[in-house]
Write an enzyme that holds these catalytic residues in place. Sequence first.
Site, PDB file in Angstrom:
ATOM      1  CG  HIS A 157       0.853 -20.883  -3.234  1.00 10.95           C
ATOM      2  ND1 HIS A 157      -0.451 -21.106  -3.592  1.00 10.95           N
ATOM      3  CD2 HIS A 157       1.580 -21.849  -3.860  1.00 10.95           C
ATOM      4  CE1 HIS A 157      -0.524 -22.162  -4.379  1.00 10.95           C
ATOM      5  NE2 HIS A 157       0.700 -22.617  -4.568  1.00 10.95           N
ATOM      6  CB  SER A 278       4.266   9.949   6.343  1.00 15.10           C
ATOM      7  OG  SER A 278       3.433  10.305   7.410  1.00 15.10           O
ATOM      8  CE  LYS A 284       5.219   4.574   5.915  1.00 12.76           C
ATOM      9  NZ  LYS A 284       3.772   4.759   6.023  1.00 12.76           N
ATOM     10  CD  GLU A 291       1.152   2.767  -1.968  1.00 11.53           C
ATOM     11  OE1 GLU A 291       0.088   2.926  -1.376  1.00 11.53           O
ATOM     12  OE2 GLU A 291       2.246   3.165  -1.532  1.00 11.53           O
TER      13      GLU A 291
END
Length: 457
Positions: A157, A278, A284, A291
């Site tokens: 979980h 970024s 970043k 992804e």
Amino acid sequence: MAEMMWAGRSSQGVDSRVNAFNSSIAFDGRMYKQDIQGSIAHATMLGEQGIISMSDSLELIGGLKEILADIESGKLQFDMTAEDIHMFIEAELTKRLGDVGKRLHTSRSRNDQVALDIRLYLRDAIGELRELVVSLVRVLCNIADENTETIMPGYTHLQRAQPITFGHHMMAYAQMLLRDIERFDDTLRRMNVSPLGSCALAGTTYHINRDRTAELLGMSAPMVNSLDGVSDRDFCIELASAISICMMHLSRFSEEIIMWCSWEFKFIELSDRFSTGSSIMPQKKNPDVTELIRGKTARVIGDNMKGLPLAYNKDMQEDKEAIFDAVDNLKLCLTTFIPMLETMTLYKDNMRRAAAKGFINATDCADYLVKKGMPFRTAYKITGGLVAHCIELGTTLEELPLADYQKQSELFTEDVYDAISLDTCVKERKSFGGPAPESVKTQIALTRKRLEELCNG
Ligand code: ARG
């Protein structure tokens, strides 16, 4: 308006819009090698059977080999107005050989030709995918080997649950990928049979030898029913399914990598070479590769086929873009994912710090009492109370004074601290398949042995 090679009964050319709509060369052009390979086998058999003369057979084979060489050297470009790769190659052959070229299509149809070409193309593709997955499993074994003692929290979980090691975690993915390899092999076994000689749908009156073409193409046998030979694309769906499952494994792995890279976890850092930045936020460092793998998984899983009457229907031309897209994307993902894993940095201290919080040794504390004779449910309850007490005091089970333990049960003695230390918790979980260093070493050895079998067997 173009005059088509199949212009048999029609008296008018085809409207250019229909032609463009119908054409598949933009996506089936990639099967040129397999198309020629199939035609060479067919021409060989026609000659051997005396259906065409031996000299025509040899001329056809020579012409086909030249076309292959010319496509590969870039000398011959596809005619993008051709209907498909089969028509393009046959037209080119006839341009070069005249009437002899026109003999190639004797007792053959594009229906059995295309069914063969896809099988041959996907057979090659499976070989490449398999090799990539094998090397990914090897990389995982190596990472696991170096991290059999790297303690981290295991989650259920997404809550810290019980202690495991990074090596144990890597080997979970290795097992999934081993099954992916087996699924590819299994798909290949059913795919590697020859539809050639099914012709349009009803076989032929010529005395062909289907065993011979199957043998020449390295296929295990000719397909038993000619309608089936040209009708079904179940092998594409099977492969799409095997690829989807493999992509699903990569996407779960990717999701974890995305989390582990975040400041909230900081268990790992990807190499700059496998991260992006970024355009506005200078701080970043983004895990774009993982992804994209997650995104591509959805795309691959989405592709499929619907119900059609037997035998060939033009709808079936649509199988190629879907399965080629699936093959391309898995290949692309693996090619980037493997070096990304090989170059990542592990922050073992952060893993261990995370493992030290969240009471992931609570099960071991309960087991300690059980080993001293208490029933598990009672021990579970007492430990739950101890955890609540720790949360109140803002401490951990490791730091809780013995007196507090003994208030709950007199079975607790000084040795509880050793029993609930993270190292003990991991070391003692030596059940087969568990996270103890010796257990994970066994998993690595078994995986390497299975890889050997799969690569040499
Ligand atoms: N381009 C077609 C395909 O990929 C080849 C088969 C065409 N056969 C036919 N009867 N129209 O499916």
